[in-house]
Design a protein around this motif. Structure first.
Motif, PDB file in Angstrom:
ATOM      1  N   GLU A  95       0.794  -1.220   0.000  1.00 40.09           N
ATOM      2  CA  GLU A  95       0.000   0.000   0.000  1.00 40.09           C
ATOM      3  C   GLU A  95       0.836   1.285   0.000  1.00 40.09           C
ATOM      4  N   ARG A  96       2.125   1.171   0.265  1.00 37.38           N
ATOM      5  CA  ARG A  96       2.993   2.354   0.244  1.00 37.38           C
ATOM      6  C   ARG A  96       3.277   2.837  -1.178  1.00 37.38           C
ATOM      7  N   ASN A  97       2.891   2.051  -2.178  1.00 38.87           N
ATOM      8  CA  ASN A  97       3.178   2.448  -3.565  1.00 38.87           C
ATOM      9  C   ASN A  97       2.380   3.679  -3.999  1.00 38.87           C
ATOM     10  N   LYS A  98       1.453   4.118  -3.159  1.00 42.28           N
ATOM     11  CA  LYS A  98       0.670   5.316  -3.478  1.00 42.28           C
ATOM     12  C   LYS A  98       1.342   6.592  -2.968  1.00 42.28           C
ATOM     13  N   ILE A  99       2.417   6.446  -2.200  1.00 39.22           N
ATOM     14  CA  ILE A  99       3.120   7.606  -1.652  1.00 39.22           C
ATOM     15  C   ILE A  99       3.904   8.297  -2.774  1.00 39.22           C
ATOM     16  N   THR A 100       3.684   9.587  -2.950  1.00 42.32           N
ATOM     17  CA  THR A 100       4.394  10.354  -3.971  1.00 42.32           C
ATOM     18  C   THR A 100       5.579  11.101  -3.362  1.00 42.32           C
ATOM     19  N   ILE A 101       6.462  11.567  -4.230  1.00 44.31           N
ATOM     20  CA  ILE A 101       7.555  12.424  -3.764  1.00 44.31           C
ATOM     21  C   ILE A 101       6.979  13.675  -3.123  1.00 44.31           C
ATOM     22  N   ASN A 102       5.893  14.183  -3.677  1.00 41.81           N
ATOM     23  CA  ASN A 102       5.199  15.325  -3.091  1.00 41.81           C
ATOM     24  C   ASN A 102       4.793  15.045  -1.649  1.00 41.81           C
ATOM     25  N   ASN A 103       4.239  13.872  -1.378  1.00 41.90           N
ATOM     26  CA  ASN A 103       3.864  13.513  -0.007  1.00 41.90           C
ATOM     27  C   ASN A 103       5.071  13.545   0.917  1.00 41.90           C
ATOM     28  N   LEU A 104       6.213  13.087   0.421  1.00 39.75           N
ATOM     29  CA  LEU A 104       7.433  13.090   1.234  1.00 39.75           C
ATOM     30  C   LEU A 104       7.926  14.514   1.468  1.00 39.75           C
ATOM     31  N   GLN A 159       6.214  17.129   1.605  1.00 38.25           N
ATOM     32  CA  GLN A 159       5.282  17.813   2.500  1.00 38.25           C
ATOM     33  C   GLN A 159       5.123  17.114   3.855  1.00 38.25           C
ATOM     34  N   MET A 160       5.948  16.092   4.117  1.00 32.13           N
ATOM     35  CA  MET A 160       5.879  15.348   5.390  1.00 32.13           C
ATOM     36  C   MET A 160       4.478  14.771   5.605  1.00 32.13           C
ATOM     37  N   ASN A 161       3.879  14.313   4.543  1.00 28.80           N
ATOM     38  CA  ASN A 161       2.489  13.876   4.607  1.00 28.80           C
ATOM     39  C   ASN A 161       2.321  12.487   3.999  1.00 28.80           C
ATOM     40  N   SER A 162       3.284  11.599   4.275  1.00 28.71           N
ATOM     41  CA  SER A 162       3.288  10.273   3.657  1.00 28.71           C
ATOM     42  C   SER A 162       2.400   9.267   4.370  1.00 28.71           C
ATOM     43  N   GLY A 163       2.185   9.468   5.667  1.00 24.34           N
ATOM     44  CA  GLY A 163       1.452   8.481   6.465  1.00 24.34           C
ATOM     45  C   GLY A 163       2.334   7.380   7.014  1.00 24.34           C
ATOM     46  N   LEU A 164       3.643   7.453   6.791  1.00 22.40           N
ATOM     47  CA  LEU A 164       4.565   6.438   7.297  1.00 22.40           C
ATOM     48  C   LEU A 164       4.806   6.623   8.793  1.00 22.40           C
ATOM     49  N   GLU A 165       5.020   5.523   9.463  1.00 23.30           N
ATOM     50  CA  GLU A 165       5.291   5.566  10.894  1.00 23.30           C
ATOM     51  C   GLU A 165       6.658   6.209  11.149  1.00 23.30           C
ATOM     52  N   TRP A 166       6.749   7.002  12.211  1.00 22.14           N
ATOM     53  CA  TRP A 166       8.018   7.635  12.595  1.00 22.14           C
ATOM     54  C   TRP A 166       7.862   8.297  13.959  1.00 22.14           C
ATOM     55  N   GLU A 167       8.946   8.325  14.722  1.00 20.76           N
ATOM     56  CA  GLU A 167       8.959   9.062  15.982  1.00 20.76           C
ATOM     57  C   GLU A 167      10.100  10.071  15.943  1.00 20.76           C
ATOM     58  N   GLN A 220      13.462   5.599   7.151  1.00 21.93           N
ATOM     59  CA  GLN A 220      12.049   5.856   6.913  1.00 21.93           C
ATOM     60  C   GLN A 220      11.460   4.889   5.901  1.00 21.93           C
ATOM     61  N   ALA A 221      12.269   4.486   4.916  1.00 20.65           N
ATOM     62  CA  ALA A 221      11.781   3.579   3.870  1.00 20.65           C
ATOM     63  C   ALA A 221      11.331   2.249   4.442  1.00 20.65           C
ATOM     64  N   ASP A 222      11.897   1.830   5.565  1.00 15.06           N
ATOM     65  CA  ASP A 222      11.572   0.539   6.167  1.00 15.06           C
ATOM     66  C   ASP A 222      10.326   0.570   7.049  1.00 15.06           C
ATOM     67  N   GLU A 223       9.763   1.755   7.273  1.00 14.22           N
ATOM     68  CA  GLU A 223       8.628   1.891   8.190  1.00 14.22           C
ATOM     69  C   GLU A 223       7.301   1.569   7.497  1.00 14.22           C
ATOM     70  N   PRO A 224       6.340   1.053   8.264  1.00 16.20           N
ATOM     71  CA  PRO A 224       5.015   0.738   7.693  1.00 16.20           C
ATOM     72  C   PRO A 224       4.138   1.972   7.558  1.00 16.20           C
ATOM     73  N   LEU A 225       3.081   1.827   6.809  1.00 12.68           N
ATOM     74  CA  LEU A 225       2.100   2.892   6.658  1.00 12.68           C
ATOM     75  C   LEU A 225       1.128   2.835   7.833  1.00 12.68           C
ATOM     76  N   VAL A 226       0.985   3.952   8.554  1.00 10.09           N
ATOM     77  CA  VAL A 226       0.058   3.995   9.689  1.00 10.09           C
ATOM     78  C   VAL A 226      -1.026   5.055   9.489  1.00 10.09           C
ATOM     79  N   GLY A 227      -0.930   5.794   8.387  1.00  9.41           N
ATOM     80  CA  GLY A 227      -1.937   6.792   8.052  1.00  9.41           C
ATOM     81  C   GLY A 227      -2.153   6.818   6.552  1.00  9.41           C
ATOM     82  N   LYS A 228      -2.953   7.756   6.095  1.00  8.72           N
ATOM     83  CA  LYS A 228      -3.216   7.881   4.666  1.00  8.72           C
ATOM     84  C   LYS A 228      -2.340   8.979   4.070  1.00  8.72           C
TER      85      LYS A 228
END
Length: 439
Positions: free
Chosen positions: A220-229, A231-239, A262-270
């Motif tokens: 499901e991460r294949n929908k993440i665009t460079i734009n999302n990255l 804008q810090m709006n990828s939905g990927l998990e991070w602390e 970050q590439a190894d993290e799962p999607l936790v949001g949209k």
């Protein structure tokens, strides 16, 4: 004697438990201290004692003991003799933490720089600016503002005010001057974003396309665009927490390849609906950038040839991780005047003394609020569109870094304000007071 023996055994066991539970934390403390010392001494050309008593003199970093090797150009740090970490300096790539047993062999791969001096006044050249007095600026009041926000207790190292391309106020703490390299921390993120802006302006990348990460192709991460990255709006998990062991501290002080965290993290949001500030995202963007070039040398050079040296930020050096990726999230060093040049480039919407470094379209994109950020964030740039700074214009935007590094742009006032230091301050008050002196 019997009770004493048991007491000592229990004490030893307690010490072992404490060390075990805090081992990773101490590893990060030692890593921070060694990296900071190496960068300060070899990248910024400051002294060991100065660094030990200032940059590394805060809890818990000050529990580490540092050593320096001037011949090897390395620094080591340990906590109570444990968790020894080592950082080395590499010409052109800055300082980096290395693992035990690593033997550094210079390979002469470093960015090609152009330090040609331009016979124009600052900011467009290397000459001193021509004296200009603006009738609408209350210089006496401005000096009072500068004095207030550069008090010793605020730990301000540099404060610079530029109005209509002219420096109208400038001050430095003891040990610093206009040429001192100062770490911008996360202000480096705005450099990374700008590189995308240059490539997009050249038609060499489309940030609206899916991020080219092989590991994401079949989930499901294949929908993440460079734009999302961007804008810090990828939905990927991070602390992102610098006060404890977190994704960001492990990345910066333990990872050899910072682009993969970050590439190894799962999607936790949209994607596009889950804004969250992440240094890992920016380093992932640096890794994506590396793949846009035919060779590693081209990747190293482009940041300088098409942006940094092109606008005369000759003091800037961006440090790289162990495998050579620019740490685009955090490790950009430059003088306050050169940090100001990046601000002026954005203030003029990508135009640098007649040369268009990136298009106005990119500028508009970079300062447009990201969805779900409440008007606080664009493309690796902080915004005041949501009124977070209540007493200054809403068109203010900024490059922000850890410990209170800031470059503020105010288009409606033709103003750039740079502040570098060791701790945050009242930035709303600083900007309000500076703006008030311009009638």
């Amino acid at each position: 004697m019997k009770y004493l023996k048991w007491f000592l055994l229990l004490l030893l066991a307690a010490v072992i438990v404490v060390v075990f539970l805090n081992y990773e934390r101490l590893d990060i403390v030692s890593g921070y201290s060694a990296k900071s010392m190496a960068s300060s001494v070899f990248t910024a050309k400051r002294g060991f004692q100065f660094t030990d008593s200032t940059d590394n003199n805060f809890s818990p970093i000050n529990i580490a003991k540092d050593e320096i090797d001037l011949q090897e150009k390395s620094a080591t740090a340990s906590v109570f003799g444990l968790n020894k970490r080592k950082a080395i300096y590499r010409e052109g790539l800055g300082s980096v933490l290395i693992p035990d047993g690593y033997k550094y062999t210079p390979d002469n791969i470093k960015p090609k720089r152009n330090f040609t001096k331009i016979e124009l006044p600052y900011p467009y050249g290397n000459l001193e600016q021509k004296d200009t007095v603006f009738a609408n600026v209350d210089y006496k009041k401005l000096q009072s503002v500068i004095d207030t926000y550069s008090q010793d207790s605020l730990q301000t190292r540099a404060l610079l005010v530029i109005y209509k391309d002219q420096i109208i106020a400038e001050t430095y703490a003891k040990g610093f001057n206009k040429d001192s390299r100062i770490l911008g921390w996360s202000m480096t993120k705005s450099i990374t974003s700008t590189i995308y802006g240059v490539l997009q302006s050249h038609g060499e990348i489309d940030v609206m396309q899916p991020a080219p990460i092989d590991a994401w192709k079949d989930d499901e991460r294949n929908k993440i665009t460079i734009n999302n990255l961007l804008q810090m709006n990828s939905g990927l998990e991070w602390e992102e927490n610098y006060e404890t062991i977190s994704d960001v501290t492990k990345m910066l002080f333990q990872e050899e390849d910072m682009t993969s965290s970050q590439a190894d993290e799962p999607l936790v949001g949209k994607p596009n609906e889950s804004w969250y500030y992440s240094s890992g995202t920016t380093n992932l963007l640096s890794g994506i950038l590396r793949k846009q070039f035919n060779s590693y040398q081209e990747y190293l050079d482009f940041w300088y040839t098409d942006l940094i040296d092109k606008i005369g930020m000759h003091s800037m050096l961006i440090e790289a991780d162990m495998i050579g990726n620019y740490v685009g999230s955090s490790y950009g060093w430059a003088s306050p005047r050169d940090w100001a040049k990046l601000g002026l480039l954005y203030l003029h919407q990508g135009n640098w003394n007649g040369a268009q470094i990136f298009t106005k379209d990119w500028y508009d994109y970079a300062v447009t609020p990201t969805n779900s950020s409440n008007g606080r964030y664009g493309a690796q740039i902080w915004l005041n569109a949501g009124g977070f700074l209540p007493d200054v214009p809403r068109d203010v935007f900024s490059f922000n870094g850890y410990q209170g590094q800031r470059v503020y742009m105010c288009p409606s006032k033709d103003l750039v304000v740079v502040r570098m230091g060791l701790k945050p301050m009242d930035f709303n008050g600083l900007l309000r007071d500076v703006i008030e002196v311009i009638n």
